[in-house]
Design a protein around this motif. Structure first.
Motif, PDB file in Angstrom:
ATOM      1  N   ILE A  27       0.486  -1.363  -0.229  1.00  0.00           N
ATOM      2  CA  ILE A  27       0.182  -0.363  -0.336  1.00  0.00           C
ATOM      3  C   ILE A  27       0.682   1.623   0.416  1.00  0.00           C
ATOM      4  CG2 ILE A  27      -1.299   1.578   1.326  1.00  0.00           C
ATOM      5  CD1 ILE A  27      -2.057  -1.288   2.877  1.00  0.00           C
ATOM      6  N   PRO A  28       0.785   2.183  -0.760  1.00  0.00           N
ATOM      7  CA  PRO A  28       1.535   3.344  -0.757  1.00  0.00           C
ATOM      8  C   PRO A  28       1.089   4.376   0.078  1.00  0.00           C
ATOM      9  CG  PRO A  28       0.098   3.406  -2.636  1.00  0.00           C
ATOM     10  CD  PRO A  28       0.138   2.069  -2.105  1.00  0.00           C
ATOM     11  N   VAL A  29       2.460   5.491   0.663  1.00  0.00           N
ATOM     12  CA  VAL A  29       2.238   5.862   1.405  1.00  0.00           C
ATOM     13  C   VAL A  29       2.693   7.368   1.024  1.00  0.00           C
ATOM     14  CG1 VAL A  29       2.953   6.368   4.282  1.00  0.00           C
ATOM     15  CG2 VAL A  29       2.635   4.612   3.380  1.00  0.00           C
ATOM     16  N   LEU A  30       1.735   8.430   1.082  1.00  0.00           N
ATOM     17  CA  LEU A  30       2.203  10.119   1.599  1.00  0.00           C
ATOM     18  C   LEU A  30       1.858  10.325   2.898  1.00  0.00           C
ATOM     19  CD1 LEU A  30       2.510  12.766  -0.006  1.00  0.00           C
ATOM     20  CD2 LEU A  30       0.058  12.696  -0.118  1.00  0.00           C
ATOM     21  N   PHE A  31       3.343  10.795   3.505  1.00  0.00           N
ATOM     22  CA  PHE A  31       3.348  11.335   4.526  1.00  0.00           C
ATOM     23  C   PHE A  31       2.548  13.195   5.395  1.00  0.00           C
ATOM     24  CE2 PHE A  31       6.452   8.712   5.665  1.00  0.00           C
ATOM     25  CZ  PHE A  31       6.349   7.664   7.143  1.00  0.00           C
ATOM     26  N   ALA A  32       1.761  13.614   5.653  1.00  0.00           N
ATOM     27  CA  ALA A  32       1.646  14.687   5.282  1.00  0.00           C
ATOM     28  C   ALA A  32       2.322  15.300   6.727  1.00  0.00           C
ATOM     29  CB  ALA A  32      -0.016  14.930   5.275  1.00  0.00           C
ATOM     30  N   THR A  33       3.279  15.585   7.404  1.00  0.00           N
ATOM     31  CA  THR A  33       3.453  16.133   8.213  1.00  0.00           C
ATOM     32  C   THR A  33       4.522  17.927   8.575  1.00  0.00           C
ATOM     33  OG1 THR A  33       5.132  15.249  10.093  1.00  0.00           O
ATOM     34  CG2 THR A  33       5.780  14.829   7.308  1.00  0.00           C
ATOM     35  N   GLY A  34       5.108  17.834   9.281  1.00  0.00           N
ATOM     36  CA  GLY A  34       5.434  19.336   9.557  1.00  0.00           C
ATOM     37  C   GLY A  34       7.154  18.632   9.094  1.00  0.00           C
ATOM     38  N   ASN A  35       7.676  18.222   9.174  1.00  0.00           N
ATOM     39  CA  ASN A  35       9.249  18.246   9.299  1.00  0.00           C
ATOM     40  C   ASN A  35       9.506  16.957   8.755  1.00  0.00           C
ATOM     41  OD1 ASN A  35      11.616  18.123   8.620  1.00  0.00           O
ATOM     42  ND2 ASN A  35      12.051  18.974  10.886  1.00  0.00           N
ATOM     43  N   PRO A  36       9.150  15.590   7.450  1.00  0.00           N
ATOM     44  CA  PRO A  36       9.742  14.724   7.340  1.00  0.00           C
ATOM     45  C   PRO A  36      10.728  14.477   7.489  1.00  0.00           C
ATOM     46  CG  PRO A  36       9.670  16.342   5.849  1.00  0.00           C
ATOM     47  CD  PRO A  36       9.114  16.918   6.029  1.00  0.00           C
ATOM     48  N   PRO A  37      11.546  13.006   8.085  1.00  0.00           N
ATOM     49  CA  PRO A  37      12.662  13.216   8.708  1.00  0.00           C
ATOM     50  C   PRO A  37      13.292  11.949   7.638  1.00  0.00           C
ATOM     51  CG  PRO A  37      11.310  11.616   9.514  1.00  0.00           C
ATOM     52  CD  PRO A  37      10.232  12.273   8.817  1.00  0.00           C
ATOM     53  N   SER A  38      14.157  12.012   7.013  1.00  0.00           N
ATOM     54  CA  SER A  38      14.783  11.444   5.959  1.00  0.00           C
ATOM     55  C   SER A  38      14.760  10.024   5.798  1.00  0.00           C
ATOM     56  CB  SER A  38      16.716  11.294   5.975  1.00  0.00           C
ATOM     57  OG  SER A  38      17.293  10.750   7.130  1.00  0.00           O
ATOM     58  N   GLU A  39      14.337   9.071   6.503  1.00  0.00           N
ATOM     59  CA  GLU A  39      13.915   7.668   6.762  1.00  0.00           C
ATOM     60  C   GLU A  39      12.171   7.625   6.183  1.00  0.00           C
ATOM     61  OE1 GLU A  39      13.542   7.839  11.070  1.00  0.00           O
ATOM     62  OE2 GLU A  39      14.709   8.785   9.356  1.00  0.00           O
ATOM     63  N   CYS A  40      11.945   9.359   5.923  1.00  0.00           N
ATOM     64  CA  CYS A  40      10.407   8.648   4.965  1.00  0.00           C
ATOM     65  C   CYS A  40      10.688   8.186   3.685  1.00  0.00           C
ATOM     66  CB  CYS A  40       9.970   9.670   5.394  1.00  0.00           C
ATOM     67  SG  CYS A  40       9.389  10.486   6.823  1.00  0.00           S
ATOM     68  N   ALA A  41      11.994   8.649   3.515  1.00  0.00           N
ATOM     69  CA  ALA A  41      11.563   8.031   1.794  1.00  0.00           C
ATOM     70  C   ALA A  41      11.727   6.778   1.730  1.00  0.00           C
ATOM     71  CB  ALA A  41      13.276   8.832   1.182  1.00  0.00           C
ATOM     72  N   ILE A  42      12.353   6.179   2.388  1.00  0.00           N
ATOM     73  CA  ILE A  42      12.307   4.408   2.338  1.00  0.00           C
ATOM     74  C   ILE A  42      10.866   3.949   2.799  1.00  0.00           C
ATOM     75  CG2 ILE A  42      12.557   1.843   3.326  1.00  0.00           C
ATOM     76  CD1 ILE A  42      14.799   3.844   5.032  1.00  0.00           C
ATOM     77  N   TYR A  43       9.389   4.486   3.044  1.00  0.00           N
ATOM     78  CA  TYR A  43       8.792   4.164   3.301  1.00  0.00           C
ATOM     79  C   TYR A  43       7.401   4.557   1.946  1.00  0.00           C
ATOM     80  CZ  TYR A  43      10.998   1.937   7.016  1.00  0.00           C
ATOM     81  OH  TYR A  43      11.810   0.737   7.565  1.00  0.00           O
ATOM     82  N   ALA A  44       7.613   5.466   1.593  1.00  0.00           N
ATOM     83  CA  ALA A  44       6.347   6.268   1.309  1.00  0.00           C
ATOM     84  C   ALA A  44       6.815   6.983  -0.394  1.00  0.00           C
ATOM     85  CB  ALA A  44       6.155   7.688   2.397  1.00  0.00           C
ATOM     86  N   VAL A  45       6.072   7.180  -0.567  1.00  0.00           N
ATOM     87  CA  VAL A  45       6.029   7.509  -2.330  1.00  0.00           C
ATOM     88  C   VAL A  45       5.834   9.313  -2.631  1.00  0.00           C
ATOM     89  CG1 VAL A  45       4.857   8.603  -3.981  1.00  0.00           C
ATOM     90  CG2 VAL A  45       3.834   6.133  -3.480  1.00  0.00           C
TER      91      VAL A  45
END
Length: 110
Positions: free
Chosen positions: A54-72
């Motif tokens: 399932i694809p993920v889009l984060f909606a956050t104030g300050n996305p950490p670098s590890e977000c790229a591993i799990y999200a579009v």
């Protein structure tokens, strides 16, 4: 989200509740914040979603670098309803294999 034309499976504040939806509901996209109630974060939710394809889009104030591993991608707060809709449309195009430019406030990882 419903006002933008999307069906919402649920709004969850904890990893455990989100994980249950991921396991038992048909979901096309997870929109996740990093900060959740409890001990686990939105990154844990994204990891569970990715494990099920399932694809993920984060909606956050300050996305950490590890977000790229799990999200579009990540839509940086604050954002408008229009920016959210544009971000989801761009994510849909990316998932279809199109090359697109990210609108203002959206960081694409894919």
């Amino acid at each position: 989200m419903e006002q933008l034309g999307y069906e919402v499976v649920g709004t969850r504040d904890t990893y455990e509740d989100a994980r249950r939806d991921i396991e038992f509901e048909q979901i096309d996209l997870v929109l996740a914040d990093i900060q959740l109630s409890g001990t686990k974060s939105g990154i844990d939710v994204a990891e569970a979603a990715k494990a099920r394809g399932i694809p993920v889009l984060f909606a956050t104030g300050n996305p950490p670098s590890e977000c790229a591993i799990y999200a579009v991608g990540a839509l940086v707060k604050p954002y408008t309803d229009k920016q959210l809709k544009e971000a989801i449309q761009v994510v849909e195009k990316v998932l279809e294999g199109d090359r697109v430019d990210a609108p203002k406030g959206l960081k694409l990882y894919a």
